[in-house]
Design an enzyme around this catalytic site. Sequence first.
Site, PDB file in Angstrom:
ATOM      1  N   LEU A  80       0.851  -1.191   0.000  1.00 29.10           N
ATOM      2  CA  LEU A  80       0.000   0.000   0.000  1.00 29.10           C
ATOM      3  C   LEU A  80       0.885   1.238   0.000  1.00 29.10           C
ATOM      4  CD1 LEU A  80      -2.754  -1.114   2.550  1.00 29.10           C
ATOM      5  CD2 LEU A  80      -2.993  -0.862   0.060  1.00 29.10           C
ATOM      6  N   HIS A  81       1.770   1.328  -0.985  1.00 29.92           N
ATOM      7  CA  HIS A  81       2.736   2.429  -1.033  1.00 29.92           C
ATOM      8  C   HIS A  81       2.057   3.795  -0.939  1.00 29.92           C
ATOM      9  CE1 HIS A  81       5.975  -0.288  -2.131  1.00 29.92           C
ATOM     10  NE2 HIS A  81       5.328  -0.699  -3.206  1.00 29.92           N
TER      11      HIS A  81
END
Length: 328
Positions: free
Chosen positions: A255-256
């Site tokens: 979930l950058h």
Amino acid sequence: MTIPVIIDTDPGLGEVGSDIDDGLAIALALASPELEVLGLTVVNGNVDALTGVDVARRLLRRLEREDIPVVLGATAPLTRDMESVRALFAAALPSTNVSSEGRDLEGPTTTQHAADFLSEQVAARPGEVTVVAIGPMTNLALAMERHPAFAQEVKELVLMAGSATTFAQNVTTVGDFNTYVDPEALDVVLRSGAPVRMVGIDQTSRVMLTRDDAARLRRSPSPFGRWAAECADAWIDYLGRAFPARVEHQTACFLHDPLVIAALTHPELLTWEGAEVTVALAEDLTRGLVVADRGLALTRPAASSVQVATDTDVARFGDLFFERISQV
């Protein structure tokens, strides 16, 4: 009081089977009462810029926020050829490679270039607008080159780039994707004097969405959450096939970009340190290397305008993310 924000992005979340973190970041921003999203500016990156515009429009339609303008920006890096980079990711994005006839390029936007839209919005509210850049930094660099006052008038730039505590271990051993695509653009941004906070891949790789998380989203009351769960499972399926040696990709994806949105709405979730940040531009194995020298920041006050994330409260971020996405 809300924070007016423009999200500069290269979104792939448009169909099942595509990269999802930009789209989830946009959804998280729209679900955050702390933010007033003024627009999405699209940059060449994970997908070509025209595809990114199409993906962004369809995403906003799904989120029932078609009032938000989507503005086309840079279709290529400042200097480099994209072919070698695109080859690394082409197989990952089969569902977003639609023909120009199938793209949704109509909507509440102007014929402006994204660089000009960014500058215009910032100039209209000097010292108020924050730009969150979760793709390559080409649009930001062009805004600075075309409108020199942009760097002084923007409230803050919050970037997903680099790695402050270790090597990136992403596209190359030392280069994260956003930097590697256009290191010259990041160099322009870092030398501009604009206030910068940087969330690197060393932190964003600590936050993940697992198959169990996807199942949790599938049980949520949110139609978007249920659709996002389907997209997440498809993306994890791809990652498991494409990177069989990466154990984490067998059951989860990163979930950058959502973490970068959380860094704006809840900065206390991350630990920040001042740093002097530089990026390697040479055409060799170090190209795209971001060096965050936190020691120099202690003796060079001018470097303190760059704040780098050095730690993350992973559990609290997860609670925030799922609470908000499940209610979109």
